[in-house]
Design an enzyme around this catalytic site. Sequence first.
Site, mmCIF file in Angstrom:
data_model
loop_
_atom_site.group_PDB
_atom_site.id
_atom_site.type_symbol
_atom_site.label_atom_id
_atom_site.label_comp_id
_atom_site.label_asym_id
_atom_site.label_seq_id
_atom_site.Cartn_x
_atom_site.Cartn_y
_atom_site.Cartn_z
ATOM 1 N N TYR A 41 50.320 39.894 40.459
ATOM 2 C CA TYR A 41 49.571 40.420 39.302
ATOM 3 C C TYR A 41 50.431 41.236 38.337
ATOM 4 O O TYR A 41 49.910 41.854 37.425
ATOM 5 C CB TYR A 41 48.396 41.279 39.788
ATOM 6 C CG TYR A 41 47.518 40.551 40.772
ATOM 7 C CD1 TYR A 41 47.020 39.290 40.461
ATOM 8 C CD2 TYR A 41 47.216 41.093 42.014
ATOM 9 C CE1 TYR A 41 46.240 38.588 41.368
ATOM 10 C CE2 TYR A 41 46.429 40.401 42.923
ATOM 11 C CZ TYR A 41 45.946 39.154 42.591
ATOM 12 O OH TYR A 41 45.178 38.454 43.481
ATOM 13 N N SER A 112 44.650 42.920 49.136
ATOM 14 C CA SER A 112 44.173 41.595 48.776
ATOM 15 C C SER A 112 45.323 40.582 48.841
ATOM 16 O O SER A 112 45.930 40.447 49.897
ATOM 17 C CB SER A 112 43.520 41.646 47.400
ATOM 18 O OG SER A 112 42.687 40.547 47.248
ATOM 19 N N TYR A 113 45.650 39.908 47.730
ATOM 20 C CA TYR A 113 46.766 38.946 47.821
ATOM 21 C C TYR A 113 48.006 39.640 48.354
ATOM 22 O O TYR A 113 48.756 39.094 49.153
ATOM 23 C CB TYR A 113 47.048 38.339 46.435
ATOM 24 C CG TYR A 113 47.985 37.140 46.493
ATOM 25 C CD1 TYR A 113 47.476 35.850 46.435
ATOM 26 C CD2 TYR A 113 49.364 37.292 46.619
ATOM 27 C CE1 TYR A 113 48.325 34.746 46.493
ATOM 28 C CE2 TYR A 113 50.205 36.205 46.680
ATOM 29 C CZ TYR A 113 49.682 34.929 46.608
ATOM 30 O OH TYR A 113 50.520 33.843 46.670
ATOM 31 N N TRP A 154 32.940 29.414 45.715
ATOM 32 C CA TRP A 154 33.094 29.019 44.317
ATOM 33 C C TRP A 154 33.170 30.229 43.383
ATOM 34 O O TRP A 154 33.999 30.293 42.472
ATOM 35 C CB TRP A 154 31.921 28.104 43.973
ATOM 36 C CG TRP A 154 31.838 27.628 42.556
ATOM 37 C CD1 TRP A 154 30.748 27.716 41.745
ATOM 38 C CD2 TRP A 154 32.858 26.966 41.793
ATOM 39 N NE1 TRP A 154 31.021 27.152 40.530
ATOM 40 C CE2 TRP A 154 32.311 26.687 40.533
ATOM 41 C CE3 TRP A 154 34.173 26.596 42.060
ATOM 42 C CZ2 TRP A 154 33.031 26.050 39.533
ATOM 43 C CZ3 TRP A 154 34.907 25.957 41.057
ATOM 44 C CH2 TRP A 154 34.326 25.696 39.814
ATOM 45 N N ASP A 256 33.298 44.087 50.879
ATOM 46 C CA ASP A 256 34.498 43.391 50.385
ATOM 47 C C ASP A 256 34.440 41.899 50.709
ATOM 48 O O ASP A 256 33.923 41.499 51.755
ATOM 49 C CB ASP A 256 35.758 44.013 51.009
ATOM 50 C CG ASP A 256 37.003 43.279 50.535
ATOM 51 O OD1 ASP A 256 37.032 42.916 49.342
ATOM 52 O OD2 ASP A 256 37.911 43.031 51.344
ATOM 53 N N HIS A 285 35.395 44.871 46.678
ATOM 54 C CA HIS A 285 36.816 44.541 46.493
ATOM 55 C C HIS A 285 37.505 45.443 45.472
ATOM 56 O O HIS A 285 38.655 45.815 45.648
ATOM 57 C CB HIS A 285 36.935 43.081 46.062
ATOM 58 C CG HIS A 285 38.278 42.488 46.346
ATOM 59 N ND1 HIS A 285 38.810 42.429 47.604
ATOM 60 C CD2 HIS A 285 39.212 41.915 45.530
ATOM 61 C CE1 HIS A 285 40.001 41.852 47.563
ATOM 62 N NE2 HIS A 285 40.261 41.529 46.314
HETATM 63 C C1 BEZ Z 1 42.835 39.200 45.140
HETATM 64 O O1 BEZ Z 1 44.062 39.344 45.287
HETATM 65 O O2 BEZ Z 1 42.133 40.127 44.719
HETATM 66 C C2 BEZ Z 1 42.199 37.866 45.453
HETATM 67 C C3 BEZ Z 1 42.947 36.876 46.039
HETATM 68 C C4 BEZ Z 1 42.341 35.664 46.304
HETATM 69 C C5 BEZ Z 1 41.012 35.434 45.991
HETATM 70 C C6 BEZ Z 1 40.285 36.448 45.416
HETATM 71 C C7 BEZ Z 1 40.880 37.664 45.141
#
Ligand code: BEZ
Length: 575
Positions: A41, A112-113, A154, A256, A285
Amino acid sequence: MNVLVERNVECTLRDGTILRVNLYRPTQEGSYPVLLTRLPYGKDTPYAYSMFDPVAMASNGYLVAIQDCRGRFSSDGQFGGYAQEFEDGYDAVQWAASLPGSNGQVGMFGASYYGFTQWAAAALRPPALKAILPFFTYDDPWNGAAVRQGAFEWGKTAYWYLGSMAPNEWIRQHLAGGVDPAEWRRLFADFDLLGEKGYWQLPLTEFEPLKERELLPGFFAQFEHPEYDDFWKRLSILHRDEGMDVPSLNVGGWYDIFLQGTIDNYMRMKKRGVVTQLTIGPWSHINRSGFVGEINYGFAANAALLDLKEDMTRLHLRWFDSMLKGKSTGIEEDGPVKIFVMGENRWRIHPEWPLPETEFTPFYFHSAGEAKTSVGDGRLSREVPGNERTDDFLYDPADPVPTVGGNLLMAPEFQPGPRDQTTVEERPDVLVYTSDPLLMDMEVTGPVRAVLWVSTSAEDTDFVVRLTDVHPDGRSIPLCDGIVRMSLRDPNVRTTLQPGEVYRVEVDCWATSNVFFRGHRIRVHVTSSCFPRWNRNLNTGQSNEKSARYTVAEQVVYHDSVRPSHIVLPLVPRS
Ligand code: BEZ
């Protein structure tokens, strides 16, 4: 200690690709552990610092390395999705350990990622990696990241690809020819229309915003793999982390999108005897405050002043000071399991998950055949049903049950968290089973699953189950839910249903922690959609992703002595 920032430091991977890093180093000579994060990001965006202040950490005696993943922002190469992060992660860890000023020990952090990029690196066991602190991340794409019990995620997938991944990808593709501002605006116009229009597109394989621009082929590749095959297993931690022994502090949220992955990562390590902790707040999240959805959990729930004790940077400091510097920081007293109990709104520490004292208790569905809507005759009790009529409803993919709150990350029209379900419960395609008002407080903390006996007129269809807490004023606040795609209830083999045949199926509703107070009621929904969170089952037995044709399904839920549909609640005795 003062801190010096070196920007765009080059990290060369085994295949020669260069990834770039912002490096924060204490100006005082010395050798320090390195804290590394690897995100898609943008290392120069606020995402890099959302829960972790790199200057504060560096001034406490760490080298902090913030890296753009392959093919993202300042880094070279082509973005290839999750699979790239295993070897890239290994190389980045070993590179970080060899930086001037490093003492050879590396910790990783991020959410997250970039929680996943920690597990992906750790799975390959780079010798320098000594501890990780993943927030809100998953273990397996079929455990809620891409798919949930066979149903495609989705709502979050379209949102994430279009909003989080596409803009930088688009810029990289167009930079050489000059970026056309009108085209750039059109990309965001498509993103703005996702909630109103984009989500409704059929078939999903024609999703125009990405298809027309030939962006992110990984998005479309998913639709070629409706079963749990090697395509998915390659992206999973589960199949690659044999022998992984890096200590982890796993932080998650009850609302989350990756709640269960966070819990499972903790449980897998615990089972193997690896040092691990789990902390779960009432968060979604992206909302880690004390006010989530429509509920105020209080200031102690806010991640900015966790348990009224510390902010997230200090939590990182205590974890890494303990794991990488051998300091006594009291971190182990926060675990192994620290959970925020909703309703009661307080943090508690436990020795295990699920809590050892849990009594898994079935609550059975009852009705005289009219359980549709909250004013129907559906009841929920511990009493096993005798001879009871079935409940039925029609599921029409053209008019699916709308998503209202829950564990979401979606277009802004669909806000996550605990949100009143009144409008959902007015629909004739939602069966509602409600207990009597409770005579005493009742705590539900742990994994929740439902066992349904169902039949359908369709060759494939879905069943959704949701647990809610009905407040005395009538608000029905969702706690957790799940879906099963009947053709994929065994994820390894797709099967066609025999219309009219009765199937026993389990729906994994993940987990929660909530005290239902005296006077509140326990409620369960059974329906067949929650759209656009989960893609619609088109009820035809054909691919739900590749076709646009749909039909109405006649659904039946059984609750009698031989087919006693129920939900299993983890009751925790109140002292
Ligand atoms: C995230 O990094 O926030 C994320 C990664 C994959 C799917 C949805 C969110």
